[in-house]
Structure formats: structure tokens, C-alpha cells
Design an enzyme around this catalytic site. Structure first.
Site, PDB file in Angstrom:
ATOM      1  N   SER A 155      39.733  28.129  76.690  1.00  0.00           N
ATOM      2  CA  SER A 155      38.899  26.937  76.835  1.00  0.00           C
ATOM      3  C   SER A 155      39.009  26.383  78.252  1.00  0.00           C
ATOM      4  O   SER A 155      38.672  27.081  79.210  1.00  0.00           O
ATOM      5  CB  SER A 155      39.266  25.895  75.771  1.00  0.00           C
ATOM      6  OG  SER A 155      38.315  24.853  75.729  1.00  0.00           O
ATOM      7  N   HIS A 176      33.171  23.429  71.269  1.00  0.00           N
ATOM      8  CA  HIS A 176      32.893  24.855  71.075  1.00  0.00           C
ATOM      9  C   HIS A 176      31.990  25.086  69.868  1.00  0.00           C
ATOM     10  O   HIS A 176      32.205  25.998  69.063  1.00  0.00           O
ATOM     11  CB  HIS A 176      34.198  25.649  70.980  1.00  0.00           C
ATOM     12  CG  HIS A 176      34.974  25.638  72.262  1.00  0.00           C
ATOM     13  ND1 HIS A 176      34.547  26.295  73.391  1.00  0.00           N
ATOM     14  CD2 HIS A 176      36.128  25.000  72.605  1.00  0.00           C
ATOM     15  CE1 HIS A 176      35.409  26.082  74.367  1.00  0.00           C
ATOM     16  NE2 HIS A 176      36.371  25.290  73.923  1.00  0.00           N
TER      17      HIS A 176
END
Length: 324
Positions: free
Chosen positions: A96, A203
Site C-alpha cells: 500500500s 483499496h
């Protein structure tokens, strides 16, 4: 030895991170000073002194994590150079927000540009105003999770957001959908459901407006091809072309993090040693579950720095300096 550098994700942060390392490593100290100057606020102060609620605000968390990981990487490079062996990774990857640090390690973005983009990313995600959150599902394989949450689609949007390791998956979606999924997931065999401390369904497709804003911001900075290649969160595959990296990074915030696939791909390409740079060792734990045969090392403070450098020297059979 074939080495990959890994960079830690959000959730790894803790007040005090990097203070001890900056006290002993000039390179780490310089990395923090550069972050303070780049963003115009005391990144180092928030990392070292908090308060915790400030550090855990994603607007501060994301740049603080990148600063910490950059400091760890700088200290590692410094120590390897002093020991007479350059750091030569085959790949770089970050989970991430950690992917932005990986891009600096591979020469794709300057540290200044990475910090500024991550600061914008944190602000956009915090201010997205989208209902929802994320929940870690422990003890259930991804196909079974997808089957279970897929049956709940009429209630709301749910998606696998992070495929971290075997039976360690994070889902993302609206608050109502996450609540509705709790019973069915437990019935399907999930051992634990852990809500994450995030401000939205990261996400997931709900972050598409953030992705679009980041895409526009990407046009304001310089991009270079990756050396070593980056393993993309979106595809789990290595990539070195700057245009492709930029495209995938724009999609990353609204797409699942394919971490398990990323590690499996690096192992298939010959990586046998992973070094995590950042606070804690969350990624190292994931790697051990995905590829138990691989060696995992990490750099978060002076003790782990020395242990990692010693292990790398031993692996390449370079005698340590007499003073070490």
C-alpha cells in the site's frame, strides 16, 4: 543470495518510531530532516513524540511511515557501504503506502516527490467522505471469503482489499455491508474478524475519485524507469517502465493489494532473502507464512540494523570490518 527490499504498510506506525535510529545513524537523521523540509511540518516530531491520535490520522500517518522507511533504507545503505558491500536488491516492493518508498528505492521517484505525493494521498483518503471501513479476516481462504461476501452483494459493496498471506485477508466496504458480513464469515469458518483503524473503505472502487486526483498529481512530478524492478501491488508482477508504474500506482488506491501474489512471484524469480525497512516487521511475518523457506530480515532500529547487515555480510562472505 537474491535480495528484495520491502517497505511497511499503514498500521505499522507507533509513537517513537525512528528516534533511536536517527540518534545513531547520520543517514537516518538526514532522511528525517529532509522530510521535515519537504513537507513544511515536523514529520520527525510526530514520529518521535506523537501524540498517538495525531500519528494515527491518515493525513500524518502516511508521510510519517514513508519518512520512517526512508530513514531505515538510508541507514541500511550507509551501514552496508561502511561494511564494504553495496546493497544490490533484485526487486523492491511496498505494501500500500509502502509502495511509494519502494519507488524511491528503485529510483522511480525522488524522495521529495514521493513524500509530497504521499502527503496528498493521505489527505485525499482522509477527506474522501465515503462511508465504510476495512476488516481483517483471519483463518479463512480468499476463495471462501469471496464466495461469502459475494452472496451479500445486494446489501452493499464488499471487496477483498488486501490478500496478505494464507488465511490472512482484509475486506473493504460500506459499514452496513461489513456488519452484515460478520455472521456469514464466522459461519464459514473465520477464526477472527478484526476491524482496522482506517477512515474509509480503502483499496476498493469507492476510492476511484482519490485515484483520479492522484493521477492528475502524478503529472506534476518526474518519473524514471525502475532499477531494480518494482513488484506492483495491483498485479503482483515486476515492472520497470515508468509509464506502466505510474498507471498502476494510480489504480493502486482503489484496487486490492495483491501481496501474497507479489511475494510468490519474487520467490519464483529466485528471491531467497527479504529485508523489510520500516516500523515493526508486519511484512516479514507475512513472508514467513507465504514462503517459509525464505530468509526474512528487517531494519527498524540500531539493533535490527546491525543484525541485518551482519546477516547480509555473512551471506556474501564479506569479512566485517575489524572495528565491528
Amino acid at each position: 543470495m537474491s535480495l528484495a527490499l520491502l517497505f511497511s504498510p499503514q498500521g505499522s506506525q507507533a509513537v517513537g518510531m525512528g528516534k533511536e535510529l536517527a540518534g545513531v545513524s547520520p543517514a537516518a537523521r538526514a532522511a528525517y530532516a529532509a522530510a521535515d523540509e519537504a513537507l513544511g511540518w515536523a514529520v520527525s516530531g510526530v514520529c518521535w513524540n506523537g501524540p498517538e491520535e495525531h500519528l494515527n490520522d491518515t493525513r500524518q500517518t502516511q508521510p510519517c511511515l514513508v519518512a520512517k522507511s526512508l530513514a531505515c533504507l538510508a541507514a541500511l545503505r550507509e551501514a552496508c557501504s561502511d561494511a564494504g558491500t553495496p546493497l544490490s536488491p533484485a526487486f523492491a516492493a511496498g505494501h500500500s503506502v509502502g509502495e511509494y518508498t519502494a519507488l524511491t528505492a528503485a529510483g522511480v521517484l525522488s524522495e521529495l516527490d514521493a513524500l509530497r505525493l504521499v502527503s496528498l494521498r493521505g489527505s485525499l483518503m482522509a477527506e474522501a467522505g465515503v462511508d465504510g471501513g476495512m476488516v481483517a479476516v483471519i483463518g479463512l481462504a480468499r476463495p471462501r471469503i469471496e464466495e461469502t461476501i459475494g452472496a451479500l452483494a445486494p446489501i452493499g459493496s464488499l471487496i477483498v482489499a488486501n490478500d496478505n498471506a494464507p488465511e490472512q485477508v482484509v475486506i473493504s466496504g460500506t459499514g452496513a455491508a461489513l456488519a452484515a458480513a460478520e455472521g456469514p464469515l464466522r459461519d464459514a469458518g473465520a477464526r477472527r474478524l478484526i476491524p482496522l483503524r482506517v477512515s474509509g473503505p480503502f483499496h476498493s472502487p469507492a476510492m476511484a475519485p482519490v485515484a483520479a486526483a492522484l493521477q492528475r498529481a502524478f503529472g506534476t512530478v518526474a518519473w524514471s524507469d525502475a532499477d531494480p524492478p518494482i513488484v506492483s501491488n495491483v498485479t503482483g508482477e515486476p515492472v520497470h517502465e515508468a509509464t506502466r508504474i505510474r498507471e498502476l500506482l494510480a489504480r493502486q488506491v482503489s484496487s486490492p493489494v495483491e501481496w501474497m501474489a507479489s511475494v510468490e512471484r519474487m520467490v519464483a524469480l529466485g528471491v531467497d532473502t527479504f529485508v523489510e525497512c520500516g516500523p515493526g516487521a508486519a511484512l516479514s511475518g507475512m513472508v514467513r507464512r507465504i514462503a517459509p523457506q525464505a530468509r526474512t530480515l528487517n531494519v527498524t532500529d540500531s539493533a535490527t540494523l546491525h543484525e541485518t547487515v551482519a546477516a547480509l555480510l555473512d551471506a556474501v562472505h564479506v569479512p566485517a570490518p575489524a572495528s565491528a
